[in-house]
Write an enzyme that holds these catalytic residues in place. Structure first.
Site, short mmCIF file in Angstrom:
data_model
loop_
_atom_site.label_atom_id
_atom_site.label_comp_id
_atom_site.label_asym_id
_atom_site.label_seq_id
_atom_site.Cartn_x
_atom_site.Cartn_y
_atom_site.Cartn_z
N ASN A 7 0.86 -1.19 0.00
CA ASN A 7 0.00 0.00 0.00
C ASN A 7 0.90 1.24 0.00
OD1 ASN A 7 -1.39 2.27 1.12
ND2 ASN A 7 -3.02 0.91 1.82
N ARG A 18 4.86 18.65 0.26
CA ARG A 18 5.60 19.75 -0.37
C ARG A 18 5.02 20.21 -1.71
NH1 ARG A 18 10.73 21.19 1.72
NH2 ARG A 18 10.34 21.19 3.94
N HIS A 43 -5.45 3.80 -1.87
CA HIS A 43 -6.74 4.11 -1.23
C HIS A 43 -7.04 5.60 -1.46
CE1 HIS A 43 -9.42 3.39 2.56
NE2 HIS A 43 -9.95 4.30 1.78
N ARG A 45 -8.87 8.80 -1.19
CA ARG A 45 -9.96 9.31 -0.35
C ARG A 45 -10.53 10.58 -0.99
NH1 ARG A 45 -10.49 7.02 4.65
NH2 ARG A 45 -8.87 5.54 5.18
N HIS A 50 -3.88 11.77 0.44
CA HIS A 50 -2.67 11.04 0.02
C HIS A 50 -2.79 10.68 -1.46
CE1 HIS A 50 -5.14 7.73 1.53
NE2 HIS A 50 -4.92 8.06 2.79
N GLU A 70 -8.67 0.42 -2.98
CA GLU A 70 -9.61 0.28 -1.87
C GLU A 70 -10.28 1.61 -1.59
OE1 GLU A 70 -6.79 -1.27 1.13
OE2 GLU A 70 -6.65 0.78 1.86
N THR A 100 -8.11 6.42 9.17
CA THR A 100 -7.77 5.21 8.44
C THR A 100 -8.94 4.25 8.63
OG1 THR A 100 -6.14 3.42 8.18
CG2 THR A 100 -6.50 4.25 10.42
N HIS A 190 -4.10 -4.45 7.70
CA HIS A 190 -4.14 -3.36 8.69
C HIS A 190 -3.23 -3.68 9.86
CE1 HIS A 190 -5.56 0.51 9.89
NE2 HIS A 190 -6.34 0.53 8.83
N ASP A 191 -2.19 -2.88 9.99
CA ASP A 191 -1.23 -2.99 11.10
C ASP A 191 -0.44 -4.29 11.10
OD1 ASP A 191 -1.66 -0.45 12.56
OD2 ASP A 191 -3.70 -1.20 12.68
N GLY A 213 0.92 -1.32 4.40
CA GLY A 213 1.43 0.01 4.09
C GLY A 213 2.27 0.60 5.20
N HIS A 214 1.63 0.99 6.26
CA HIS A 214 2.26 1.83 7.29
C HIS A 214 3.57 1.24 7.82
CE1 HIS A 214 2.20 4.98 10.34
NE2 HIS A 214 2.62 4.05 11.19
N1 PXP Z 1 -6.44 -2.69 4.26
C1 PXP Z 1 -7.27 -1.63 4.29
C2 PXP Z 1 -8.70 -1.83 3.93
C3 PXP Z 1 -6.80 -0.35 4.66
O1 PXP Z 1 -7.62 0.70 4.68
C4 PXP Z 1 -5.42 -0.20 4.96
C5 PXP Z 1 -4.89 1.15 5.31
O2 PXP Z 1 -5.04 2.00 4.23
C6 PXP Z 1 -4.60 -1.34 4.91
C7 PXP Z 1 -5.14 -2.57 4.57
C8 PXP Z 1 -3.14 -1.27 5.21
O3 PXP Z 1 -2.98 -0.98 6.57
P1 PXP Z 1 -1.55 -0.56 7.12
O4 PXP Z 1 -1.21 0.75 6.49
O5 PXP Z 1 -1.75 -0.47 8.60
O6 PXP Z 1 -0.59 -1.64 6.72
#
Ligand code: PXP
Length: 237
Positions: A7, A18, A43, A45, A50, A70, A100, A190-191, A213-214
């Protein structure tokens, strides 16, 4: 083999700080693929804080692996996805102002809406995944929307992992089994991180893809992007 979709929202966040084109997200998406990513996730928005809608169009012809978009299925999001035709769309229920994604769909309350949206994407040849938590009834009802996949919302796993990893993963393993029984393929995200990914992968069956992603982008600050992607791929072996 479970696929790793990177991601790249965070890269766009840095770029937008910037106003120019540094870092160049098109270059980074292609580099992620070159370094071994099996897919790229974005993603967009509504406030474009972003990934921008324009980015999604620009990235499409460059992606040679799997492109996953997504987002909340507003009319403008649906039209974007239909125009861009990614391999997969992941539907999330979060409102536009959410920091998020922070919950899965209630697939009972939103059954009619989801059924219509899923059908619209599938008619265009786009695989659909819907973001859900581990509630088994909710997952069984997800199957009734006609979706191809679910994406398990793994934030609760990541939060509980340091306390008791076996307890943390158990609902996800059960959810994956239930999803497989009703014919759904399974993604997760996610996480997820270098700390918790391997154990998740070892204990949750039928895992087609993780989207990260994060933590991955944060790890790249220390290890570099190429090494980081290799490290995540190792965890999925
Ligand atoms: N899946 C979904 C549906 C999300 O919204 C996100 C965050 O944009 C992720 C996965 C990835 O999560 P993370 O950035 O915590 O890895």
């Amino acid at each position: 083999m479970t696929k790793l979709s990177v991601n790249i929202n965070k890269i766009a966040t840095i770029r937008n700080a910037r106003g120019g084109n540094v870092p160049n997200i098109q270059q980074i998406a292609q580099d992620c693929e070159r370094f071994g990513a099996d897919g790229i996730t974005v993603h967009p928005r509504p406030d474009e804080r972003h990934i921008r809608y324009r980015d999604v169009y620009d990235l499409r012809p460059l992606i040679t692996t799997e492109f996953n978009i997504e987002g909340y299925p507003s009319r403008s999001f649906i039209d974007l996805v239909l125009a861009v035709k990614p391999h997969q769309v992941t539907l999330v229920p979060d409102p536009p102002e959410a920091l998020t994604s922070n919950a899965g769909w209630d697939t009972v309350r939103n059954a009619d809406f989801l059924r219509e949206v899923v059908a619209e994407f599938q008619k265009a040849g786009i695989r659909v995944s819907i973001f859900v938590d581990t509630d088994i009834e909710n997952i069984k009802n997800a199957a009734k929307t006609g979706t191809d996949r679910i994406e398990l919302y793994t934030e609760p796993y990541a939060t509980d992992f340091p306390k008791d990893k076996a307890l943390a993963v158990a609902p996800f393993a059960a959810a994956a089994r239930a999803a497989n029984e009703v014919g759904l393929q399974i993604n997760a995200g996610h996480d997820l991180s270098l700390e918790n990914l391997k154990y998740f992968h070892e204990n949750v069956p039928y895992l087609a893809e993780v989207s990260i992603g994060h933590a991955l982008i944060s790890d790249a600050l220390y290890f570099g992007l190429e090494k980081t992607i290799h490290l995540y791929k190792e965890e999925l072996k």
